[in-house]
Design an enzyme around this catalytic site. Structure first.
Site, PDB file in Angstrom:
ATOM      1  N   GLU A  96       0.560  -0.913   0.164  1.00 44.55           N
ATOM      2  CA  GLU A  96       0.089   0.116   0.068  1.00 44.55           C
ATOM      3  C   GLU A  96       1.033   1.079   0.042  1.00 44.55           C
ATOM      4  O   GLU A  96       0.292   2.465  -0.080  1.00 44.55           O
ATOM      5  CB  GLU A  96      -1.026   0.023   1.443  1.00 44.55           C
ATOM      6  CG  GLU A  96      -1.738  -1.402   1.134  1.00 44.55           C
ATOM      7  CD  GLU A  96      -2.989  -1.135   0.245  1.00 44.55           C
ATOM      8  OE1 GLU A  96      -3.621   0.523  -0.305  1.00 44.55           O
ATOM      9  OE2 GLU A  96      -3.697  -2.159  -0.310  1.00 44.55           O
ATOM     10  N   SER A 366     -48.092 -31.372  38.128  1.00 48.58           N
ATOM     11  CA  SER A 366     -47.395 -31.796  38.849  1.00 48.58           C
ATOM     12  C   SER A 366     -45.278 -31.110  38.957  1.00 48.58           C
ATOM     13  O   SER A 366     -45.141 -31.826  40.029  1.00 48.58           O
ATOM     14  CB  SER A 366     -47.021 -33.245  38.581  1.00 48.58           C
ATOM     15  OG  SER A 366     -48.708 -33.668  38.627  1.00 48.58           O
TER      16      SER A 366
END
Length: 685
Positions: A96, A366
């Site tokens: 770059e 239950s």
């Protein structure tokens, strides 16, 4: 006019033109000097706009594995330059900006070349983009291609160079640049493509990564592997040309096959219901700093166990019918710490994000009875030897102004007196209502509150049968007290929240509270283990379980539950339809298998352990027919006696009466001896 006259006229005009040209040149020069001076002054004395590096917050499991990133549109993890591989630094500079350490933010040679191309083609396509300029553009500007944007970019680049050192600029760049697939910065990209931190990148991996920003989509190793490989070779060649690597290193890098890990199918797919819950809890804990969640780069360490989570998801998937709207929820908690280890809020998060673990509209049926029996045992109203008749019964309450007619599942009754263990094993409703009438519903609500149930409950007889909705989360949390010897730690999902610099913003400090006596917790546990015995509601899954387990099933017309535990793990499973549609008999039997498969898989590497017997517990052999201590001649056969546990001081003290031989003529009298024996005794004196 003759030629001589024309020459004379032009000669007279030339000095005037020269004066104008000199004046214009002087003006342009002065303007340029002033402009340059103004620019220099603005660079020197101006200030950069405020810039931040929003980065994703990561939610991890207990071992540090990433569950999700709260990105706020950005997947970024900021790291220092020393935590980025030197190979990636060299590759990036070679690809770059080879003159990065030589220029002052603007590469004048590159700028002149780009300007010449733009002028020739009457465009603004070329850009002399140094790393500093790219950073300036990403931090402060849009990506529009205009002359004004380029001038601003140059100014910001110059100001960056004046404000920061080269290494600081390089660090900011490597944390800011886009690497494709939502990853910003070297750390996020390294973890996305190679599942490793950026400091561990090899030369070959660094070359591949450094080539991506030039065209994140075109050079993606997932979308275009051939172009990515070609770009990687170009970067390696650039590194060799700049002297960053030797010829030998370049050859080796070119020969290495870089393994890129597959992209995750969906971000946050791991435990998505749990992640949503953690996000909500973190927002509550952070308060006014909630914005940190989306862009603060936090690390939220959770309690989730990755292996247990997979076991939970697999158990739900394996035991649920395909192509059905039937839903399921599962939550598992470590009773010793309160840590939530697994959570499944539904079968398909992508289709429906509602987390049924926290549903407050489902009746536990239950599975609520252990809370009832804990209250009754605690108040010494019933014991394992207490007996009630199992048959259709009418109960009167509210000063005999109201009646309640409970029934057993499928109207099955023993039509005889049964003990507490049998009532739990067969889930007898008549026994349960008899119990709540003895202890009082207010005491049951009090026990529920002690165990952490906050759901609305009414003091009526039907409370015994779990008719008031409680979430799977609260059911699991309540049962942790039974598993942990009566102590309870509030369930927790988040262990720690740290900011991007490692500063701890929140850390969980669990507080353990003894909510019931250890002896009571053990007695309840021992009774609940019988659910897996022959004839019990959990006997179908008994063979799947290879360790001591206690639990209780629960079934209503639209809900199926199983809440159970080992010493190491408490789990609640719910199965049903979202709209409360009735479930079939086969659908009602799916909760227990999910619980069993999950428990065994989740604890596969944990040695089986018995529930520890605390002080204050008495164990006796009981005659189930009479509820008395088993002895010779009891109505029940010797093989039918049951080993029962009692809170010390509540155990029976009488032994079954010895009976005469039933074969003697005349039967038995009221004191247990036959009339023939009494006559013989009288005759013989």
């Amino acid at each position: 006019m003759d030629r001589k006259t024309k020459r004379s006229t032009r000669a007279k005009r030339r000095p005037g033109r020269l004066r104008k040209s000199h004046i214009l040149s002087l003006f342009l020069l002065s303007a340029s000097v002033l402009l340059f001076g103004a620019l220099a002054a603005s660079v020197r004395y101006g200030s950069l706009p405020a810039a931040s590096f929003p980065q994703s917050t990561q939610i991890t499991d207990a071992k540090g594995g990433v569950l999700a990133s709260l990105q706020g549109g950005v997947n970024r993890r900021t790291v220092s330059l020393k935590d980025i591989s030197p190979w990636l630094v060299k590759a990036t500079l070679a690809a770059e900006d080879r003159r990065f350490y030589e220029h002052a933010g603007l590469d004048l040679r590159g700028l002149a070349r780009a300007a010449w191309v733009d002028v020739r083609h009457m465009s603004k396509e070329q850009g002399a983009s140094t790393l500093t300029q790219q950073l300036a553009r990403n931090l402060y500007l849009s990506h529009e291609r205009t002359w004004s944007r380029k001038l601003k970019e140059a100014w910001y680049a110059a100001k960056l160079e004046q404000t920061y050192s080269k290494d600081e600029i390089l660090e900011m760049y490597l944390n800011q640049i886009y690497y494709g697939h939502g990853a910003y910065g070297a750390e996020a990209a390294s973890r996305l493509y190679f599942n490793k931190p950026a400091k561990e990148l090899t030369l070959a991996e660094s070359a591949l990564l450094a080539g991506i920003p030039k065209g994140p989509r075109y050079y993606s190793p997932h979308l275009h592997p051939d172009q990515a490989a070609a770009r990687q070779r170009t970067v390696v060649q650039a590194m060799k040309e700049t002297g960053s690597i030797t010829v030998r290193q370049a050859e080796q890098a070119a020969a290495v096959a870089v393994n890129v890990q597959p992209l995750p199918k969906n971000q946050g797919v791991i435990a998505p219901y749990f992640v949503d819950y953690v996000r909500k809890r973190a927002a509550e804990l952070l308060g006014e700093e909630e914005s940190l969640l989306s862009e603060g780069g936090l690390t939220i360490t959770t309690t989730l166990d990755g292996d247990m989570q997979r076991a939970a998801e697999e158990a739900v998937a394996a035991k649920m019918p395909k192509d059905s709207e039937l839903q399921a929820a599962l939550v598992a908690i470590d009773p010793a710490t309160g840590y939530i280890k697994a959570m499944v809020g539904g079968r398909n998060y992508a289709a429906n994000q509602f987390n049924r673990v926290f549903a407050t509209t489902r009746q536990p049926g239950s599975s609520f009875k252990p809370i009832l029996y804990a209250a009754a045992l605690d108040k010494r109203v019933v014991t394992a030897a207490s007996r009630f008749r199992s048959e259709p019964t009418i109960f009167y309450y509210d000063d005999n102004r109201k009646i309640y007619r409970p029934s057993n599942f499928n109207d099955r009754y023993s039509h005889e007196e049964i003990g507490l263990r049998q009532a739990i094993r067969t889930s007898d409703n008549i026994y349960a209502v008899n119990t709540i009438m003895q202890v009082g519903p207010e005491e049951v609500i009090g026990m529920a509150r002690r165990l952490g149930v906050t759901a609305p409950l009414s003091a009526v007889p039907s409370l015994a049968l779990g008719t008031f909705p409680v979430s799977p989360y609260e059911m699991a949390a309540a049962f942790t007290a039974f598993a942990a010897g009566g102590s309870k730690t509030e369930p927790v999902a988040i262990v720690r929240i740290a900011d991007r610099n490692g500063r701890v913003l929140y850390e969980n400090r669990p507080r353990k509270t003894q909510v019931i006596e250890p002896s009571l917790a053990y007695v309840v546990t021992d009774l609940l283990r019988s659910v897996f015995d022959t004839g019990g509601t959990g006997h179908r899954v008994a063979k799947m379980l290879k360790r001591p387990v206690a639990g209780k099933s629960g079934t209503t017309s639209s809900d199926a539950w199983f809440v159970g535990y080992t010493p190491e793990l408490t789990t609640a499973v719910w199965v049903g339809y979202d709209r409360g549609r009735a479930i079939s008999s086969s659908e009602a039997h799916r909760a227990a298998p999910i619980f069993a498969q999950f428990t065994e898989t989740a604890l596969a590497h944990v040695p089986a352990r018995e529930f520890e017997v605390p002080e204050g517990v008495v164990s006796l052999d009981i005659d189930p027919a009479s509820g008395l201590i088993a002895g010779t001649g009891c109505p029940a056969d010797e093989r039918e006696k049951v080993r029962e546990v009692f809170l010390a001081g509540t155990e029976p003290t009488q032994t079954c009466a010895v009976k005469e031989d039933a074969k003697e003529p005349g039967g038995t009298g009221e004191n247990g001896a036959s009339w023939w024996s009494r006559l013989r005794n009288w005759w013989t004196g």
